[in-house]
Design a protein around this motif. Sequence first.
Motif, mmCIF file in Angstrom:
data_model
loop_
_atom_site.group_PDB
_atom_site.id
_atom_site.type_symbol
_atom_site.label_atom_id
_atom_site.label_comp_id
_atom_site.label_asym_id
_atom_site.label_seq_id
_atom_site.Cartn_x
_atom_site.Cartn_y
_atom_site.Cartn_z
ATOM 1 N N PRO A 192 0.599 -0.974 0.021
ATOM 2 C CA PRO A 192 -0.111 -0.512 -0.183
ATOM 3 C C PRO A 192 0.822 1.261 0.143
ATOM 4 C CG PRO A 192 -0.463 -1.302 1.136
ATOM 5 C CD PRO A 192 0.238 -2.153 1.129
ATOM 6 N N SER A 193 1.724 1.315 0.664
ATOM 7 C CA SER A 193 2.885 2.846 1.427
ATOM 8 C C SER A 193 3.021 3.009 -0.658
ATOM 9 C CB SER A 193 3.769 2.728 2.058
ATOM 10 O OG SER A 193 4.700 1.361 1.719
ATOM 11 N N SER A 194 3.546 1.422 -1.623
ATOM 12 C CA SER A 194 4.362 2.249 -2.529
ATOM 13 C C SER A 194 3.108 2.159 -3.213
ATOM 14 C CB SER A 194 5.842 0.728 -3.174
ATOM 15 O OG SER A 194 4.482 -0.677 -3.399
ATOM 16 N N ARG A 195 2.375 2.153 -3.404
ATOM 17 C CA ARG A 195 0.736 2.484 -4.867
ATOM 18 C C ARG A 195 1.039 3.918 -4.866
ATOM 19 N NH1 ARG A 195 -3.871 -1.158 -4.169
ATOM 20 N NH2 ARG A 195 -4.561 -0.511 -6.184
ATOM 21 N N ILE A 196 2.071 4.953 -4.397
ATOM 22 C CA ILE A 196 2.185 5.884 -4.608
ATOM 23 C C ILE A 196 3.357 6.661 -5.588
ATOM 24 C CG2 ILE A 196 2.106 8.851 -3.731
ATOM 25 C CD1 ILE A 196 0.904 7.651 -1.641
ATOM 26 N N ARG A 197 3.472 6.584 -6.622
ATOM 27 C CA ARG A 197 3.894 6.444 -7.178
ATOM 28 C C ARG A 197 4.232 8.245 -7.507
ATOM 29 N NH1 ARG A 197 0.693 4.623 -12.432
ATOM 30 N NH2 ARG A 197 -0.432 4.268 -10.639
ATOM 31 N N ILE A 198 5.542 9.150 -7.563
ATOM 32 C CA ILE A 198 6.137 9.999 -6.952
ATOM 33 C C ILE A 198 6.738 11.187 -8.443
ATOM 34 C CG2 ILE A 198 7.825 11.168 -5.287
ATOM 35 C CD1 ILE A 198 5.773 10.781 -4.601
ATOM 36 N N ALA A 240 -2.896 9.681 4.968
ATOM 37 C CA ALA A 240 -4.438 9.180 4.445
ATOM 38 C C ALA A 240 -4.446 8.784 3.187
ATOM 39 C CB ALA A 240 -5.412 10.508 4.400
ATOM 40 N N ALA A 241 -3.880 9.140 1.662
ATOM 41 C CA ALA A 241 -3.572 8.482 0.752
ATOM 42 C C ALA A 241 -3.419 7.463 0.803
ATOM 43 C CB ALA A 241 -3.089 9.201 0.026
ATOM 44 N N ARG A 242 -2.204 6.990 1.096
ATOM 45 C CA ARG A 242 -1.819 5.326 1.697
ATOM 46 C C ARG A 242 -3.311 4.546 1.938
ATOM 47 N NH1 ARG A 242 2.605 7.190 4.424
ATOM 48 N NH2 ARG A 242 4.876 6.859 2.975
ATOM 49 N N ALA A 243 -4.133 5.069 2.982
ATOM 50 C CA ALA A 243 -5.005 4.438 3.424
ATOM 51 C C ALA A 243 -6.165 4.593 2.390
ATOM 52 C CB ALA A 243 -6.192 4.801 4.279
ATOM 53 N N LEU A 244 -6.436 4.810 1.369
ATOM 54 C CA LEU A 244 -7.042 4.608 0.602
ATOM 55 C C LEU A 244 -7.115 3.336 -0.519
ATOM 56 C CD1 LEU A 244 -7.646 8.433 -1.560
ATOM 57 C CD2 LEU A 244 -8.881 7.210 0.109
ATOM 58 N N ASP A 245 -5.295 2.818 -0.470
ATOM 59 C CA ASP A 245 -5.281 1.665 -1.122
ATOM 60 C C ASP A 245 -5.745 1.830 -2.248
ATOM 61 O OD1 ASP A 245 -3.797 -1.087 -0.926
ATOM 62 O OD2 ASP A 245 -5.842 -2.164 -1.032
ATOM 63 N N ASP A 247 -3.645 3.044 -6.291
ATOM 64 C CA ASP A 247 -2.656 3.712 -6.962
ATOM 65 C C ASP A 247 -2.861 5.278 -7.665
ATOM 66 O OD1 ASP A 247 -0.960 1.347 -7.568
ATOM 67 O OD2 ASP A 247 -2.363 0.751 -9.055
ATOM 68 N N LEU A 248 -2.305 5.958 -7.178
ATOM 69 C CA LEU A 248 -1.980 7.174 -7.119
ATOM 70 C C LEU A 248 -0.530 8.204 -6.992
ATOM 71 C CD1 LEU A 248 -4.211 8.680 -3.271
ATOM 72 C CD2 LEU A 248 -4.636 9.027 -6.483
ATOM 73 N N PHE A 249 -0.697 8.821 -8.314
ATOM 74 C CA PHE A 249 0.554 9.818 -9.099
ATOM 75 C C PHE A 249 0.207 11.043 -7.846
ATOM 76 C CE2 PHE A 249 -0.022 8.363 -13.274
ATOM 77 C CZ PHE A 249 1.771 7.986 -13.260
#
Length: 305
Positions: A9-15, A265-270, A272-274
């Motif tokens: 979950p923590s790595s589903r956010i792409r920076i 909070a964004a991670r908790a959505l589970d 994939d997000l940019f």
Amino acid sequence: MTNLTNRSPSSRIRIGSAPDSWGVWFPDDPRQVPWQRFLDEVAGAGYEWIELGPYGYLPTDPAVLAEETGRRGLRVSAATVFTGLHHGPAVWDRTWAHVAENAALAQAMGARHLVVIPAFWRDDRTGEVLEDRTLTAGQWRQLTGLTERLGREVRERYGLRLVVHPHADTHIDGEENVTRFLDATDPDLVALCLDTGHYAYCGGDSVKLIETYGERIGYLHLKQVDPAVLARVVAEEMPFGPAVAAGVMCEPPAGTPALEPVLAAARALDVDLFAIVEQDMYPCDPDAPYPVAVRTRGFLRSCGL
């Protein structure tokens, strides 16, 4: 690149980052760094994803842009457009022409998002009031209905997800107008690009918005505001452009909102997000952005990204 299906979950956010973080607001401006320098420095700072920025700043030939980004290890996450859809059907054709050229380039570059920013109600540089800052009920209907149409068109023609960006000095800004807009639009057609800096600038709470409207969050812009400068901006009713020049958007973690709770909070959505760093810096010394970008990337690594 990491396989998205195997992400924690923590790595589903792409920076990523954007031309805006290098002081780029316009396709061509002598106060902006050349596009080659932006690409060199954004890659050197440790980012893998970028946005296209104002159409025409980066090469618009997909073959040229693919070569230039590819050899630097960069990929494109989104294109950005400005729209004034509250003006109704009379502006549709002009709006679509602008959207289509951006969407076509984004699609060619493998991007999946189109960031849509509403038109300013006052000029972002001169402060000239262009129209009433409050929309009528009829204008709200035009805005929401045509935004849904735009979302459908860009999805069907270009395979892009439309994400609307609340922005200072526009009609979609703080909590009241953002929630009104979300409540009046189809979640299947319209998502939100939550810009943490703009939302704080307009008095909003990003964590609350993510927790309340999590299913509508389709994209993030990461930035912070300097509370002391913002207080002066509000007191003086300063337009957005001069506010940026005064330093209202600051380097994290010096400002608000704190990004750690927002990212949690964004991670908790589970999903994939940019999360694209987009620190408004126009105009700025050409040597200023790169060290800021390096430090910001380091800060985000300390947040687990």
